[in-house]
Design an enzyme around this catalytic site. Structure first.
Site, mmCIF file in Angstrom:
data_model
loop_
_atom_site.group_PDB
_atom_site.id
_atom_site.type_symbol
_atom_site.label_atom_id
_atom_site.label_comp_id
_atom_site.label_asym_id
_atom_site.label_seq_id
_atom_site.Cartn_x
_atom_site.Cartn_y
_atom_site.Cartn_z
ATOM 1 N NE ARG A 44 -4.078 -1.758 0.043
ATOM 2 C CZ ARG A 44 -5.020 -1.754 -0.869
ATOM 3 N NH1 ARG A 44 -4.892 -0.998 -1.955
ATOM 4 N NH2 ARG A 44 -6.087 -2.516 -0.733
ATOM 5 C CD GLU A 74 -12.125 -5.956 -6.885
ATOM 6 O OE1 GLU A 74 -10.993 -6.242 -6.451
ATOM 7 O OE2 GLU A 74 -12.294 -5.232 -7.882
ATOM 8 C CD GLU A 78 -8.276 -7.755 -4.579
ATOM 9 O OE1 GLU A 78 -8.370 -8.149 -3.390
ATOM 10 O OE2 GLU A 78 -8.376 -6.563 -4.907
ATOM 11 N N PRO A 96 -15.929 8.647 5.951
ATOM 12 C CG PRO A 96 -17.576 8.372 7.580
ATOM 13 C CD PRO A 96 -16.375 7.698 6.973
ATOM 14 N N GLY A 97 -15.345 11.227 6.772
ATOM 15 C CA GLY A 97 -14.831 12.548 7.120
ATOM 16 C C GLY A 97 -14.303 13.304 5.916
ATOM 17 C CD GLU A 122 -5.842 -6.255 -8.096
ATOM 18 O OE1 GLU A 122 -6.752 -5.704 -7.449
ATOM 19 O OE2 GLU A 122 -6.059 -7.170 -8.925
#
Length: 161
Positions: A44, A74, A78, A96-97, A122
């Site tokens: 990541r 997916e 994956e 959601p912020g 990937e």
């Protein structure tokens, strides 16, 4: 994804700017069999480390679509898995912020192994099967830190699984 800044008026009447990330819907799959889970591990970039997670993803180009179709896609891409049974565990917002992105969480059982069909980004992804006790240990010791995976495990527990 699209990033925008909205001019807003706060409840006290003052004005401000709110930054928002708009991204297409996503699906998370909890692949479960033999009292264990299939997880994927990938690098990541934003956090500069590898992460063990439940399979998850979005449609390309911010496209919206059927969440179950996306979950099936997916899981195959994956993990190279197909599921005989699918159960919707819940729906949630990613963060959601600052993002409008929402997702659906599915339990996948009756699994059949096949070939992975990963996207180019990937290619370094790894697949592993972990007994439930090991997954819980990985969550406690910080090996698993992905918020979506942690939340989805909570959904699983709420459904008595």
């Amino acid at each position: 994804m699209q990033v925008r800044e909205d001019a807003i008026e706060r409840t006290d009447g003052s004005s401000g700017i709110y930054s928002v990330v708009d991204k297409g819907n996503y699906a998370v799959v909890v692949p479960y069999e033999n009292d264990g889970f299939w997880l994927v591990e990938q690098y990541r970039y934003p956090v500069r480390k590898r992460s063990w997670e439940f399979p998850m993803g979005t449609y390309p180009d911010r496209r919206m679509g059927d969440p179950l179709e996306l979950a099936r896609r997916e899981l195959l891409e994956e993990a190279g898995l197909r599921a005989e049974r699918w159960e919707l565990l819940g729906e949630m917002y990613c963060v959601p912020g600052f993002s409008s992105q929402s997702g659906h969480v599915y339990l996948a059982t009756g699994l059949t192994r096949g070939e992975v069909e990963r996207e180019p980004e990937e290619q370094d992804m790894r697949l592993g099967f972990f007994p439930r006790a090991e997954v819980e240990k990985m969550m406690r010791d910080g090996t698993i830190q992905d918020a979506q995976t942690l939340a989805c495990y909570g959904y699983l527990l709420l459904h008595g699984k």
